[in-house]
Design a protein around this motif. Structure first.
Motif, mmCIF file in Angstrom:
data_model
loop_
_atom_site.group_PDB
_atom_site.id
_atom_site.type_symbol
_atom_site.label_atom_id
_atom_site.label_comp_id
_atom_site.label_asym_id
_atom_site.label_seq_id
_atom_site.Cartn_x
_atom_site.Cartn_y
_atom_site.Cartn_z
ATOM 1 N N GLU A 27 12.208 80.326 106.424
ATOM 2 C CA GLU A 27 10.964 79.704 106.915
ATOM 3 C C GLU A 27 10.185 80.679 107.797
ATOM 4 O OE1 GLU A 27 9.526 76.710 106.312
ATOM 5 O OE2 GLU A 27 11.112 75.471 105.473
ATOM 6 N N ALA A 60 12.434 73.453 99.137
ATOM 7 C CA ALA A 60 11.740 72.559 100.070
ATOM 8 C C ALA A 60 10.322 73.041 100.342
ATOM 9 C CB ALA A 60 12.523 72.442 101.378
ATOM 10 N N VAL A 61 10.131 74.346 100.484
ATOM 11 C CA VAL A 61 8.788 74.899 100.700
ATOM 12 C C VAL A 61 7.924 74.633 99.470
ATOM 13 C CG1 VAL A 61 7.459 77.009 101.112
ATOM 14 C CG2 VAL A 61 9.616 76.646 102.332
ATOM 15 N N ARG A 64 6.738 71.083 99.225
ATOM 16 C CA ARG A 64 5.623 70.757 100.130
ATOM 17 C C ARG A 64 4.285 71.202 99.555
ATOM 18 N NH1 ARG A 64 9.241 72.831 104.495
ATOM 19 N NH2 ARG A 64 7.966 74.713 104.515
ATOM 20 N N GLY A 65 4.292 71.773 98.339
ATOM 21 C CA GLY A 65 3.039 72.130 97.675
ATOM 22 C C GLY A 65 2.728 73.611 97.641
ATOM 23 N N GLU A 66 3.643 74.450 98.035
ATOM 24 C CA GLU A 66 3.398 75.900 98.039
ATOM 25 C C GLU A 66 3.474 76.436 96.612
ATOM 26 O OE1 GLU A 66 2.026 78.983 98.652
ATOM 27 O OE2 GLU A 66 2.481 78.208 100.656
#
Length: 128
Positions: A27, A60-61, A64-66
Motif C-alpha cells: 500500500e 484489494a487495491v 477498489r477500482g484501480e
C-alpha cells in the motif's frame, strides 16, 4: 490468479514490480507511485506463487477500482530474474520501468528519465 492487463496507449509507462511477500508494504509503494508519477502508467505486479502475501493486497487495491494495476504470475522460474523476464514479455512497446517493492527507488527521477526516453534514448538507467 492473474488479472487482465490494462489497456494503455503506446507511450504510456509500464512499471514491472517483482514481489516476494511484500504485502505489508505494498500500500505504501502504491501510494508513492500514485503520488510521484505524473504521467499515465500501468503497473504489473509479478509474483511467484499464489500464497504470496502481496497478492491479496493487490487484489484489494484493484477491487477498489484501480485500473492501472495488474497481477501477473511468474511464468519463467521462481525469483527476481524470472519475474522480470515475465514482466518484460507482457510489455509490447513504450517505456518500461522496473521498481522494487521495498521503496528503494528514487521515484522523483522518473519524470526526467521519461523526458530522455521521449528525446530518443532507448535505454535510460537510474542507478542506485
Amino acid at each position: 490468479m492473474a488479472s487482465e492487463l490494462v489497456e494503455t496507449r503506446t507511450q504510456d509507462l509500464t512499471i514491472v514490480i517483482p514481489v516476494y511477500n511484500e504485502g505489508a508494504g505494498f500500500e505504501d509503494l502504491w501510494s508513492e507511485l500514485s503520488t510521484h508519477l505524473k504521467c499515465p502508467f500501468r503497473a504489473l505486479v509479478v509474483y511467484d506463487f499464489d500464497e504470496d502475501n502481496t497478492v491479496p493486497v493487490v487484489e484489494a487495491v484493484i477491487a477498489r477500482g484501480e485500473r492501472r494495476l495488474s497481477l501477473v504470475k511468474n511464468e519463467i522460474r521462481r525469483g527476481v530474474v524470472g519475474a522480470l523476464v515475465t514482466g518484460f514479455r507482457k510489455v509490447e512497446n513504450g517505456p518500461l520501468l522496473v521498481v522494487m517493492a521495498d521503496l528503494s527507488d528514487d521515484l522523483a527521477q522518473v519524470g526526467r528519465m521519461l523526458e530522455l526516453y521521449r528525446e530518443g534514448y532507448h535505454v535510460v538507467v537510474g542507478s542506485r
